[in-house]
Scaffold this active site. Structure first.
Site, PDB file in Angstrom:
ATOM      1  N   GLU A  55      -0.614  -8.647  -5.688  1.00 20.46           N
ATOM      2  CA  GLU A  55      -2.173  -9.143  -6.050  1.00 20.46           C
ATOM      3  C   GLU A  55      -2.234 -10.707  -6.453  1.00 20.46           C
ATOM      4  O   GLU A  55      -3.163 -11.201  -6.190  1.00 20.46           O
ATOM      5  CB  GLU A  55      -2.687  -8.499  -7.315  1.00 20.46           C
ATOM      6  CG  GLU A  55      -3.051  -6.791  -6.944  1.00 20.46           C
ATOM      7  CD  GLU A  55      -4.219  -6.763  -5.676  1.00 20.46           C
ATOM      8  OE1 GLU A  55      -4.972  -7.823  -5.499  1.00 20.46           O
ATOM      9  OE2 GLU A  55      -4.433  -5.865  -5.027  1.00 20.46           O
ATOM     10  N   TYR A  85     -10.367  -9.384 -11.582  1.00 20.11           N
ATOM     11  CA  TYR A  85     -10.154  -9.046 -10.387  1.00 20.11           C
ATOM     12  C   TYR A  85      -9.025  -8.102 -10.242  1.00 20.11           C
ATOM     13  O   TYR A  85      -8.737  -7.046  -9.875  1.00 20.11           O
ATOM     14  CB  TYR A  85     -10.426  -9.826  -9.317  1.00 20.11           C
ATOM     15  CG  TYR A  85      -9.760  -9.479  -7.801  1.00 20.11           C
ATOM     16  CD1 TYR A  85     -10.744  -8.361  -7.234  1.00 20.11           C
ATOM     17  CD2 TYR A  85      -8.611  -9.551  -7.522  1.00 20.11           C
ATOM     18  CE1 TYR A  85     -10.264  -7.939  -6.135  1.00 20.11           C
ATOM     19  CE2 TYR A  85      -8.199  -9.064  -6.332  1.00 20.11           C
ATOM     20  CZ  TYR A  85      -8.908  -8.079  -5.470  1.00 20.11           C
ATOM     21  OH  TYR A  85      -8.450  -7.554  -4.487  1.00 20.11           O
ATOM     22  N   CYS A  90     -20.967  -4.391  12.308  1.00 18.94           N
ATOM     23  CA  CYS A  90     -21.591  -3.280  11.955  1.00 18.94           C
ATOM     24  C   CYS A  90     -21.362  -2.268  12.843  1.00 18.94           C
ATOM     25  O   CYS A  90     -21.356  -1.058  12.172  1.00 18.94           O
ATOM     26  CB  CYS A  90     -22.992  -3.501  11.823  1.00 18.94           C
ATOM     27  SG  CYS A  90     -23.628  -5.028  10.848  1.00 18.94           S
ATOM     28  N   ASP A  92     -13.983  -9.285  -5.853  1.00 20.40           N
ATOM     29  CA  ASP A  92     -13.810 -10.831  -5.676  1.00 20.40           C
ATOM     30  C   ASP A  92     -14.809 -11.298  -4.509  1.00 20.40           C
ATOM     31  O   ASP A  92     -16.037 -10.320  -4.269  1.00 20.40           O
ATOM     32  CB  ASP A  92     -12.291 -10.878  -5.103  1.00 20.40           C
ATOM     33  CG  ASP A  92     -12.166 -10.466  -3.810  1.00 20.40           C
ATOM     34  OD1 ASP A  92     -13.101  -9.676  -3.277  1.00 20.40           O
ATOM     35  OD2 ASP A  92     -11.079 -10.757  -3.157  1.00 20.40           O
ATOM     36  N   CYS A 103     -26.419   1.048   5.377  1.00 19.61           N
ATOM     37  CA  CYS A 103     -26.351  -0.373   4.932  1.00 19.61           C
ATOM     38  C   CYS A 103     -27.790  -1.041   5.091  1.00 19.61           C
ATOM     39  O   CYS A 103     -28.128  -1.229   6.122  1.00 19.61           O
ATOM     40  CB  CYS A 103     -25.373  -1.256   5.481  1.00 19.61           C
ATOM     41  SG  CYS A 103     -25.377  -2.895   5.318  1.00 19.61           S
ATOM     42  N   ARG A 156       0.854  -1.108  -0.006  1.00 16.80           N
ATOM     43  CA  ARG A 156      -0.075  -0.029  -0.029  1.00 16.80           C
ATOM     44  C   ARG A 156       0.766   1.364   0.048  1.00 16.80           C
ATOM     45  O   ARG A 156       0.499   2.285   0.038  1.00 16.80           O
ATOM     46  CB  ARG A 156      -0.945  -0.098   1.141  1.00 16.80           C
ATOM     47  CG  ARG A 156      -2.217  -1.060   1.142  1.00 16.80           C
ATOM     48  CD  ARG A 156      -2.988  -1.011   2.172  1.00 16.80           C
ATOM     49  NE  ARG A 156      -4.005  -2.148   2.007  1.00 16.80           N
ATOM     50  CZ  ARG A 156      -4.888  -2.427   2.922  1.00 16.80           C
ATOM     51  NH1 ARG A 156      -4.868  -2.135   4.039  1.00 16.80           N
ATOM     52  NH2 ARG A 156      -5.808  -3.337   2.560  1.00 16.80           N
ATOM     53  N   LEU A 166       3.466 -21.479  -0.567  1.00 18.47           N
ATOM     54  CA  LEU A 166       2.414 -20.541  -0.731  1.00 18.47           C
ATOM     55  C   LEU A 166       1.354 -20.902  -1.623  1.00 18.47           C
ATOM     56  O   LEU A 166      -0.127 -20.713  -1.672  1.00 18.47           O
ATOM     57  CB  LEU A 166       3.076 -19.189  -1.491  1.00 18.47           C
ATOM     58  CG  LEU A 166       2.236 -17.964  -1.751  1.00 18.47           C
ATOM     59  CD1 LEU A 166       2.266 -17.421  -0.187  1.00 18.47           C
ATOM     60  CD2 LEU A 166       3.119 -16.941  -2.361  1.00 18.47           C
ATOM     61  N   GLY A 167       1.470 -22.301  -2.397  1.00 18.92           N
ATOM     62  CA  GLY A 167       0.505 -22.859  -3.033  1.00 18.92           C
ATOM     63  C   GLY A 167       0.078 -22.406  -4.437  1.00 18.92           C
ATOM     64  O   GLY A 167       0.602 -21.282  -4.695  1.00 18.92           O
ATOM     65  N   TYR A 168      -0.721 -23.159  -5.340  1.00 18.87           N
ATOM     66  CA  TYR A 168      -1.470 -22.598  -6.477  1.00 18.87           C
ATOM     67  C   TYR A 168      -0.108 -22.161  -7.070  1.00 18.87           C
ATOM     68  O   TYR A 168       0.069 -21.030  -7.604  1.00 18.87           O
ATOM     69  CB  TYR A 168      -2.172 -21.416  -6.110  1.00 18.87           C
ATOM     70  CG  TYR A 168      -3.490 -21.905  -5.476  1.00 18.87           C
ATOM     71  CD1 TYR A 168      -4.486 -22.496  -5.930  1.00 18.87           C
ATOM     72  CD2 TYR A 168      -3.613 -21.492  -4.116  1.00 18.87           C
ATOM     73  CE1 TYR A 168      -5.633 -22.952  -5.255  1.00 18.87           C
ATOM     74  CE2 TYR A 168      -4.812 -21.932  -3.426  1.00 18.87           C
ATOM     75  CZ  TYR A 168      -5.821 -22.751  -3.852  1.00 18.87           C
ATOM     76  OH  TYR A 168      -6.760 -22.910  -3.228  1.00 18.87           O
TER      77      TYR A 168
HETATM   78 FE1  SF4 Z   1     -22.628  -4.515   8.719  1.00 18.32          FE
HETATM   79 FE2  SF4 Z   1     -23.273  -3.532   6.361  1.00 18.32          FE
HETATM   80 FE3  SF4 Z   1     -21.101  -2.773   7.404  1.00 18.32          FE
HETATM   81 FE4  SF4 Z   1     -21.190  -5.145   6.361  1.00 18.32          FE
HETATM   82  S1  SF4 Z   1     -21.714  -3.545   5.393  1.00 18.32           S
HETATM   83  S2  SF4 Z   1     -20.288  -4.514   8.489  1.00 18.32           S
HETATM   84  S3  SF4 Z   1     -23.521  -5.538   7.224  1.00 18.32           S
HETATM   85  S4  SF4 Z   1     -23.106  -2.461   8.304  1.00 18.32           S
END
Ligand code: SF4
Length: 360
Positions: free
Chosen positions: A45, A126, A208, A144, A217, A33, A88-90
């Site tokens: 990646e 991806y 959440c 992904d 959300c 990063r 590491l595989g694959y």
């Molecule tokens: Fe919760 Fe939605 Fe956040 Fe996922 S995106 S952690 S379901 S609030």
């Protein structure tokens, strides 16, 4: 406005602001990063495909130390490359990395378009999206399983995330709400990934209360988050039984190369046959290789799980006399350590090292 009635587009268009602020304040500090170098981002990646961040960190550092530029990777001997990838595989990832490195070295630069990146061996939609955005600041989404899960929960979407159409739709929707400023574009995909990896997690309930998208959300507001995403069950894994031989002779153990294509292509393995053999049948197999079994040292069972197949292995460590077939290479401790033996054989590898050490 009742937030529970927001449309998919409204929810997603609210995402970038709080998501990027959260990411800048609390994302994990990971080495890839800190760079906009396409080579370094690309290596990270590819390593991160199917592999956890914690497992990748050491490999990433060692790999870049060994091959600091794409030209170094293009020119690397295959055995050295495979040795650095060992565990590491694959392994086809490593081969494709080198194929791509040769293409890039030949043309003198990385492709700087999504389609150009997609044309490189081992780079799927991806990965192309992830490199395009992080290295070149292009507004391309990278989707992904992590991102699909977040999107399904955010928008309370019950479409099957295993269906290709769902992935395409999420990619288009995220692309439509990606920020404009280049600095934001470069981190947007990583921020969604980070959310999926650390907050909207796959195992256990989503966190959440710590989520920057919690206010809008739909999965959270409607109480459906934990039942999402909807995913059709995968086909059960096939089981294969194998008998593995640690054949010891004069301070060396027998190895052979796996075929050039298929699972673990071109890597080294201990000789093995299909099926679970008892000691008498195992002795017959050893004789069929032109070797005479002498002292039976140990029986070891092991299991290894690949994506589509599970190996159940029974192994015999024994001393043998004779030459064995031409495909066998007799490796001493150093010879064993210098070769790439996949982690599917880890238990046998450790035992072989121990036995060779004992004989010194
Ligand atoms: Fe919760 Fe939605 Fe956040 Fe996922 S995106 S952690 S379901 S609030």
């Amino acid at each position: 406005m009742d937030e529970k009635n927001l449309t998919t587009e409204q929810v997603l268009s609210r995402l970038p602001g709080p998501l990027l602020a959260w990411y800048r304040a609390s994302a994990r500090d990971l080495p890839w990063r800190h760079t906009a170098d396409p080579y370094r981002i690309w290596v990270s990646e590819i390593m991160l495909q199917q592999t956890r961040v914690a497992a990748v960190l050491g490999y990433y550092a060692r790999f870049l130390e060994a091959f600091p530029t794409v030209e170094d990777l293009a020119a690397a001997p295959e055995d050295r490359l495979m040795k650095l990838w060992e565990g590491l595989g694959y392994y086809s990832r490593a081969r494709n990395l080198q194929k791509s490195a040769r293409i890039v070295a030949e043309r003198g630069a990385f492709p700087d378009t999504y389609q150009g990146l997609l044309a490189l061996p081992g780079v799927g939609e991806y990965t192309a999206g992830a490199i395009a955005s992080a290295a070149f600041g292009l507004r391309e989404a990278a989707v992904d399983g992590n991102v699909l899960r977040c999107a399904a929960r955010l928008t309370d979407c019950r479409d099957d995330v295993a269906a290709p159409g769902t992935k395409r739709a999420v990619r288009e929707r995220l692309r439509a709400v990606m920020p404009e400023a280049e600095a934001d574009v470069r981190i947007f995909n990583q921020a969604v990934m980070e959310l999926g990896a650390t907050v909207c997690v796959p195992n256990g309930p989503p966190k959440c209360e710590a989520c920057p998208a919690g206010d809008f959300c739909l999965g959270r507001l409607r109480g459906t988050a934990e039942s999402l995403p909807v995913k059709t069950a995968k086909k059960a894994r096939r089981t294969e039984e194998k008998t593995v031989f640690l054949l010891l002779r004069k301070g060396a153990v027998a190895l052979r190369r796996r075929p050039d294509s298929g699972l673990l292509a071109g890597l080294w393995e201990f000789p093995n046959v299909e099926g679970t053999l008892d000691e008498a049948a195992a002795a017959e197999t050893v004789r069929a290789w032109g070797l005479e079994p002498r002292a039976w040292r140990k029986k070891l069972t092991a299991k290894h799980i690949f994506t589509h197949v599970e190996w159940h292995m029974t192994g015999y460590a024994l001393e043998a006399a004779g030459e064995g077939p031409g495909e066998f290479t007799w490796a001493d401790g150093a010879g064993l350590t210098s070769r790439a033996v996949p982690s599917a054989f880890a238990r046998y590898y450790q035992e072989a090292r121990r036995l060779l050490e004992e004989e010194r």
